[in-house]
Design an enzyme around this catalytic site. Sequence first.
Site, PDB file in Angstrom:
ATOM      1  N   CYS A  49       0.842  -1.201   0.000  1.00  0.00           N
ATOM      2  CA  CYS A  49       0.000   0.000   0.000  1.00  0.00           C
ATOM      3  C   CYS A  49       0.873   1.244   0.000  1.00  0.00           C
ATOM      4  O   CYS A  49       1.994   1.233   0.510  1.00  0.00           O
ATOM      5  CB  CYS A  49      -0.879   0.049   1.250  1.00  0.00           C
ATOM      6  SG  CYS A  49      -2.012  -1.319   1.430  1.00  0.00           S
ATOM      7  N   ASP A  50       0.319   2.292  -0.555  1.00  0.00           N
ATOM      8  CA  ASP A  50       0.974   3.582  -0.444  1.00  0.00           C
ATOM      9  C   ASP A  50      -0.083   4.668  -0.554  1.00  0.00           C
ATOM     10  O   ASP A  50      -1.155   4.457  -1.135  1.00  0.00           O
ATOM     11  CB  ASP A  50       2.037   3.793  -1.518  1.00  0.00           C
ATOM     12  CG  ASP A  50       2.974   4.939  -1.148  1.00  0.00           C
ATOM     13  OD1 ASP A  50       3.870   4.718  -0.321  1.00  0.00           O
ATOM     14  OD2 ASP A  50       2.780   6.050  -1.656  1.00  0.00           O
ATOM     15  N   GLN A  51       0.226   5.807   0.011  1.00  0.00           N
ATOM     16  CA  GLN A  51      -0.679   6.955  -0.046  1.00  0.00           C
ATOM     17  C   GLN A  51       0.133   8.193  -0.375  1.00  0.00           C
ATOM     18  O   GLN A  51       1.198   8.409   0.206  1.00  0.00           O
ATOM     19  CB  GLN A  51      -1.371   7.132   1.308  1.00  0.00           C
ATOM     20  CG  GLN A  51      -2.431   8.214   1.315  1.00  0.00           C
ATOM     21  CD  GLN A  51      -3.071   8.328   2.681  1.00  0.00           C
ATOM     22  OE1 GLN A  51      -2.394   8.543   3.677  1.00  0.00           O
ATOM     23  NE2 GLN A  51      -4.366   8.175   2.737  1.00  0.00           N
TER      24      GLN A  51
END
Length: 196
Positions: free
Chosen positions: A72-74
Amino acid sequence: MLILASASAIRAKLLREAGVAFGVRPPSLDESAVKSTLHAQGVALEDFAGALAEAKALDVSGAVPGALVLGCDQTLLCDDRLFDKPRDLAEARENLLFLRGKTHQLICGAVLAQNGRPVWHHVTRATLHVRDFSEAFLEAYLKSEGSEILSSVGCYRLEGRGSQLFDAVDGDFFTVLGLPLIALLSALRERAIVPA
């Protein structure tokens, strides 16, 4: 078996509270180097979250054959500027002052990888409208939140006192927290990781 390729406490908490069994193995890749490569390749800033999520998932997937790995990344975009997590509270103050009275985008990427290849890719976006808060509010906010906000690209936890920074939030709550949980659960059901 699901492995979370992240050291994020909030992502682990969301999965745990949703009843998902998983292990944790943070990736070993250099995110700054990956971002530099993406910049050099001309990748649009809007696509960084998905690309970084995939890089994290693949980094761990190669080390655990057979396992389903979640990366995941934001990313946060405001005025065509891509923000990183603040290094300290002074940088958090600067970032919040920049965001004050403006609208920004949080883009959340999630990728499932297995045996060194991506098998599911999902990107969501939320639009957040930061209110024109006072300097006194900002100082009190930074004092009360302390180093907790340094783990957030936006310098806030929407599930906590950070909610006071906003006039409006458009988009999925879980996207703001950094994990598109509803879409992920659907993908996990399809793979019999969680019950249908």
